[in-house]
Design a protein around this motif. Structure first.
Motif, PDB file in Angstrom:
ATOM      1  N   GLY A 106     -57.985  21.375 -88.293  1.00 12.29           N
ATOM      2  CA  GLY A 106     -57.928  22.058 -87.007  1.00 12.29           C
ATOM      3  C   GLY A 106     -56.657  22.870 -86.842  1.00 12.29           C
ATOM      4  O   GLY A 106     -56.686  23.971 -86.273  1.00 12.29           O
ATOM      5  N   LEU A 107     -55.547  22.341 -87.332  1.00 10.15           N
ATOM      6  CA  LEU A 107     -54.280  23.076 -87.244  1.00 10.15           C
ATOM      7  C   LEU A 107     -54.327  24.349 -88.087  1.00 10.15           C
ATOM      8  O   LEU A 107     -53.866  25.413 -87.658  1.00 10.15           O
ATOM      9  N   ILE A 108     -54.895  24.260 -89.276  1.00 11.77           N
ATOM     10  CA  ILE A 108     -54.933  25.421 -90.174  1.00 11.77           C
ATOM     11  C   ILE A 108     -55.868  26.502 -89.643  1.00 11.77           C
ATOM     12  O   ILE A 108     -55.548  27.695 -89.687  1.00 11.77           O
ATOM     13  N   TYR A 109     -57.010  26.100 -89.100  1.00 14.78           N
ATOM     14  CA  TYR A 109     -57.992  27.073 -88.606  1.00 14.78           C
ATOM     15  C   TYR A 109     -57.862  27.337 -87.111  1.00 14.78           C
ATOM     16  O   TYR A 109     -58.661  28.102 -86.551  1.00 14.78           O
ATOM     17  N   GLY A 110     -56.888  26.705 -86.455  1.00 17.44           N
ATOM     18  CA  GLY A 110     -56.636  26.969 -85.049  1.00 17.44           C
ATOM     19  C   GLY A 110     -57.668  26.405 -84.093  1.00 17.44           C
ATOM     20  O   GLY A 110     -57.876  26.948 -83.004  1.00 17.44           O
ATOM     21  N   ASP A 111     -58.313  25.316 -84.470  1.00 16.86           N
ATOM     22  CA  ASP A 111     -59.303  24.680 -83.590  1.00 16.86           C
ATOM     23  C   ASP A 111     -59.200  23.167 -83.759  1.00 16.86           C
ATOM     24  O   ASP A 111     -60.066  22.525 -84.370  1.00 16.86           O
ATOM     25  N   ILE A 112     -58.137  22.600 -83.199  1.00 20.60           N
ATOM     26  CA  ILE A 112     -57.876  21.167 -83.355  1.00 20.60           C
ATOM     27  C   ILE A 112     -58.971  20.340 -82.693  1.00 20.60           C
ATOM     28  O   ILE A 112     -59.396  19.306 -83.223  1.00 20.60           O
TER      29      ILE A 112
END
Length: 254
Positions: A42-48
């Motif tokens: 989620g942190l890498i793709y911006g959707d935690i």
């Protein structure tokens, strides 16, 4: 291939390697879990939020899975490491992602058992080093070679799935008819309930089954937030505990 995909593949492969390398006494239990993988994805793709929801759903499926005699029937960690990133990048629904998690988890069980077969050689090497009082050889046999082997067995497949998985999944999703996609979503929605049911059977408390049924359907029908559902469940559990305590004491508190 973009940097984000490469970073995701490396992180997921590294976390899955940690999960099967048993680093330290607590590191692998904290980082090598579906929740950690969902958080990092989620942190890498911006959707935690979606990453955690996917991780929690995968965890629920395998909630009642145990490894009798050390034989793992399915591996939730590889399911999380492979499916969560693909689901986040392709935008597939949580329910469809859960149906894909089952066969991937079976692959993880195969890798887990393969590790045991391969590592038998290092046990013999460790015995030989111990007989020769070769401390360096003993260290290599007990740690270095098994860790390198685990890297090949666990890091590599997860890394490759994250690199090429999207290119495979997207065309497949595009050709799946709407009626079949609906069926997959229904099946995926039921899978977490099966995980809970397995736990109830293991506990052996039939009187708790109605609570499970009520909680599941109330949550699904009313679309309650996960946090609200947790608070509600904890409150009901506390009420039951307090009532049982009062009955044991024989003097209800006023």
């Amino acid at each position: 291939m973009d940097f984000q995909t490469l970073l995701m593949a490396f992180v997921m492969g590294f976390l899955y390697w940690i999960a099967n390398g048993y680093f330290g006494y607590t590191l692998w239990m904290g980082l090598g879990t579906p929740f950690a993988m969902g958080l990092f994805a989620g942190l890498i793709y911006g959707d935690i939020t979606t990453g955690i929801i996917l991780a929690g759903s995968i965890k629920l499926i395998f909630l009642g899975v145990i490894a009798p005699g050390g034989q793992l029937p399915s591996d939730e960690n590889i399911a999380a490491a492979c499916i969560i990133p693909i689901a986040l990048k392709t935008g597939m629904s949580t329910e469809v992602a859960l149906t894909l998690a089952i066969p991937v988890a079976m692959l993880g069980a195969f890798l887990y058992n393969l590790k045991k077969i391969v590592n038998i050689r290092f046990v013999k090497m460790a015995d030989e080093s111990a007989e020769a009082v070769d401390l360096k050889g003993l260290w290599r046999s007990a740690f270095t070679w098994p860790m390198l082997t685990n890297f090949v067995l666990f890091f590599t497949p997860v890394f490759l799935v994250n690199i090429f998985g999207e290119n495979v999944v997207k065309p497949v999703l595009a050709i799946i008819p709407e009626w079949l996609m609906g069926g997959l979503e229904v099946a995926g929605g039921i899978l977490p309930a099966i995980g809970f049911a397995m736990i109830m059977i293991m506990i052996g408390k039939k009187q708790y089954i109605p609570f499970f049924i009520i909680g599941y359907f109330v949550t699904v029908v009313s679309q309650l937030n996960v946090l609200v559902s947790i608070i509600l469940a904890i409150s009901i559990a506390c009420i039951i505990i307090f009532l049982k305590r009062e009955l044991r004491e024989g003097e209800p508190n006023v």
